[in-house]
Scaffold this active site. Structure first.
Site, PDB file in Angstrom:
ATOM      1  N   ALA A  16       0.819  -1.208   0.000  1.00  0.00           N
ATOM      2  CA  ALA A  16       0.000   0.000   0.000  1.00  0.00           C
ATOM      3  C   ALA A  16       0.858   1.266   0.000  1.00  0.00           C
ATOM      4  CB  ALA A  16      -0.946  -0.011   1.200  1.00  0.00           C
ATOM      5  N   THR A  38       6.506 -10.882  -5.135  1.00  0.00           N
ATOM      6  CA  THR A  38       5.560 -11.432  -6.111  1.00  0.00           C
ATOM      7  C   THR A  38       5.736 -10.760  -7.456  1.00  0.00           C
ATOM      8  OG1 THR A  38       3.968 -11.792  -4.323  1.00  0.00           O
ATOM      9  CG2 THR A  38       3.133 -11.881  -6.591  1.00  0.00           C
ATOM     10  N   LYS A  77       6.928  -4.020   5.912  1.00  0.00           N
ATOM     11  CA  LYS A  77       6.639  -3.895   7.336  1.00  0.00           C
ATOM     12  C   LYS A  77       7.823  -4.402   8.161  1.00  0.00           C
ATOM     13  CE  LYS A  77       1.721  -4.140   6.545  1.00  0.00           C
ATOM     14  NZ  LYS A  77       0.562  -5.007   6.429  1.00  0.00           N
ATOM     15  N   TRP A  87      17.610  -7.518  -0.800  1.00  0.00           N
ATOM     16  CA  TRP A  87      17.385  -6.342  -1.644  1.00  0.00           C
ATOM     17  C   TRP A  87      18.224  -5.170  -1.160  1.00  0.00           C
ATOM     18  CZ3 TRP A  87      15.499  -6.825  -6.193  1.00  0.00           C
ATOM     19  CH2 TRP A  87      14.493  -7.758  -6.478  1.00  0.00           C
ATOM     20  N   ALA A 129      -3.463   4.541   3.032  1.00  0.00           N
ATOM     21  CA  ALA A 129      -3.496   3.761   1.797  1.00  0.00           C
ATOM     22  C   ALA A 129      -3.856   2.331   2.156  1.00  0.00           C
ATOM     23  CB  ALA A 129      -2.153   3.815   1.080  1.00  0.00           C
ATOM     24  N   LYS A 180       2.583   9.877  15.847  1.00  0.00           N
ATOM     25  CA  LYS A 180       2.093   8.862  14.911  1.00  0.00           C
ATOM     26  C   LYS A 180       2.084   7.490  15.571  1.00  0.00           C
ATOM     27  CE  LYS A 180       0.684   6.958  11.112  1.00  0.00           C
ATOM     28  NZ  LYS A 180       1.498   6.863   9.887  1.00  0.00           N
ATOM     29  N   SER A 249      -3.538  -1.043   8.597  1.00  0.00           N
ATOM     30  CA  SER A 249      -2.706  -2.150   8.137  1.00  0.00           C
ATOM     31  C   SER A 249      -2.667  -3.303   9.127  1.00  0.00           C
ATOM     32  CB  SER A 249      -1.284  -1.660   7.848  1.00  0.00           C
ATOM     33  OG  SER A 249      -0.677  -1.133   9.022  1.00  0.00           O
ATOM     34  N   ARG A 258      -1.778 -12.837   8.815  1.00  0.00           N
ATOM     35  CA  ARG A 258      -0.346 -12.559   8.750  1.00  0.00           C
ATOM     36  C   ARG A 258       0.178 -12.120  10.119  1.00  0.00           C
ATOM     37  NH1 ARG A 258      -1.901 -10.207   3.490  1.00  0.00           N
ATOM     38  NH2 ARG A 258      -2.297  -8.224   4.555  1.00  0.00           N
ATOM     39  N   GLU A 261       2.437  -6.302  13.485  1.00  0.00           N
ATOM     40  CA  GLU A 261       3.493  -5.420  13.979  1.00  0.00           C
ATOM     41  C   GLU A 261       3.190  -4.995  15.420  1.00  0.00           C
ATOM     42  OE1 GLU A 261       5.435  -2.915  10.414  1.00  0.00           O
ATOM     43  OE2 GLU A 261       3.384  -2.354  10.827  1.00  0.00           O
TER      44      GLU A 261
END
Length: 298
Positions: A16, A38, A77, A87, A129, A180, A249, A258, A261
């Site tokens: 997102a 993916t 995440k 990566w 998002a 936040k 999320s 899943r 967090e």
């Protein structure tokens, strides 16, 4: 350090948040390298009635990366950092800036364990998002990032200059990050109840939310955040003013089975509270429930 508008940018984690940033860059002709688990031939961002298609492909093999990037947006995440480590190793060189688009106040500590050669910039993501069932992403507000006011952050601001994603370079970044975090901590209640923002219209949930936010505020202030007494009510009011079907999320992850967090969003309040000898009775109940919902057993 490269601060030109044609900076080579990679987005690791086209979910997102990653899709929103990729679409912002693509709209102004700055096509990012897309990296994920993916294979996909494009990404889609829905903003109201408008659809923005970001051409792929999404790269899935870090061993095929031929050069490092000037700027990497890490949009996975916290539970997925290990999976993204290859990566980061492939994309990061001594001059690379890695902008961490993750929740919490511990991004620098968590990335430090990977000994990356570049500079790490934590970010506060202020836009809602949501991933949709068809793989697209729905943006339900203006896109905005807050970053600490540093030279590395200015590389990020330059890359996003003129895009739909605005960037604030904040001298009070730590306070913004804690504010936040308080908002994210409250969203844990949604994961436990399997309910969306409409739940905050209940008087009992509102009272619990305010009490929890007061607990979070005490810890945030002990950590040096400069936040006023009005912040808990402001955060509750934001949840109550949101569309009743607004998700988050951590709720999306719970619905999909899943890992959650829970530690960086909720566990941190209890952990930092113990450091400062601050009682966190609500956290002491919520955190084990979220941990069990995430990790089991059972």
């Amino acid at each position: 350090m490269n601060t030109e508008i044609n900076t080579v940018v990679a987005v690791v984690g086209p979910g997102a948040i990653g899709t929103t940033v990729a679409a912002a860059l693509h709209e102004v002709g700055r096509k990012p390298l897309l990296c994920g688990r993916t294979p996909r031939d494009h990404l889609t961002l829905q903003d109201g009635d408008r659809f923005i298609t970001v051409p792929g492909p999404v790269q899935t093999n870090p061993k095929q990366i031929a050069r490092t990037a000037d700027l990497v947006f890490l949009a996975v995440k916290s539970t997925q950092i290990d999976a993204a480590a290859e990566w980061l190793k492939a994309l990061t060189g001594p001059e690379t800036v890695v902008c961490v688009l993750q929740n919490g106040v511990e991004q620098l500590d968590r990335l430090a364990t990977y000994s990356l050669p570049g500079q790490i910039v934590p970010a506060v993501v202020w836009f809602p998002a949501q991933a949709q069932s068809d793989g697209s992403v729905r943006l339900r507000g203006d896109a905005r990032l807050s970053l600490p006011d540093t030279s590395a952050s200015r590389v990020v601001a330059t890359a996003l200059q003129g895009t739909r994603c605005s960037v604030d370079l904040a001298a009070n970044f730590s306070s913004l990050a804690w504010r936040k975090l308080m908002q994210n901590a409250v969203a844990g209640l949604m994961a436990l109840t399997h309910r969306r923002s409409g739940m905050f219209g209940r008087a009992d949930i509102a009272r619990l939310t305010l009490a929890y936010l007061q607990e979070c505020l005490a810890v945030a202030r002990a950590e040096g955040a400069e936040l006023g007494d009005e912040v808990p009510q402001d955060i509750l009011d934001k949840f109550r003013a949101a569309p009743a079907d607004m998700s988050t999320s951590i709720l999306t992850d719970r619905e999909a089975g899943r890992p959650l967090e829970w530690d960086i969003r909720n566990g941190v309040i209890a952990r930092r509270g113990r450091v400062h000898s601050i009682s966190t009775p609500i956290s002491d109940i919520l955190v084990p429930l979220l941990a069990a919902a995430s990790d089991g057993p059972g």
